[in-house]
Scaffold this motif. Structure first.
Motif: not given
Length: 104
Positions: A12, A51-52, A64, A66, A89, A92, A95-96
């Protein structure tokens, strides 16, 4: 011998909270050096999701998630245990972005 518990390596990135309450990576330069590993410990609270997801380290850093990697029970002491999974979370788009950097 103590009873075994599930283990996994959690990769993470340390996050920080903005004034608006959103989370963003603490590091401004995002490369492979921003990714760190923790493990699920015997006293870890909460539930591992995907993940996220955000989790807390034993030093109360928000991270976070990963990637989740298998970890042999006998190798668990090679990594620092994390403390608690959060039910929230991160954004988004963050996360991406992190997943893209991690897989490159």
């Amino acid at each position: 011998m103590a009873s075994k518990y599930p283990t996994a390596e959690l990769v993470g990135v340390v996050m920080t909270q903005t004034n608006s309450g959103q989370y963003k990576p603490k590091e401004t330069q995002l490369d492979m050096n921003a990714f760190h590993s923790w493990r699920i410990g015997k006293h870890t609270k909460g539930k591992l999701q995907e993940p996220g997801q955000l989790f807390l380290t034993e030093n109360n850093l928000v991270v976070m998630l990963v990637a989740i990697k298998p970890l042999a029970f006998k190798n668990r002491h090679d990594m620092t245990p994390m403390a608690r999974f959060l039910t929230t979370s991160g954004p988004e788009e963050v996360k991406t972005q992190l997943l893209t950097i991690y897989h490159d």
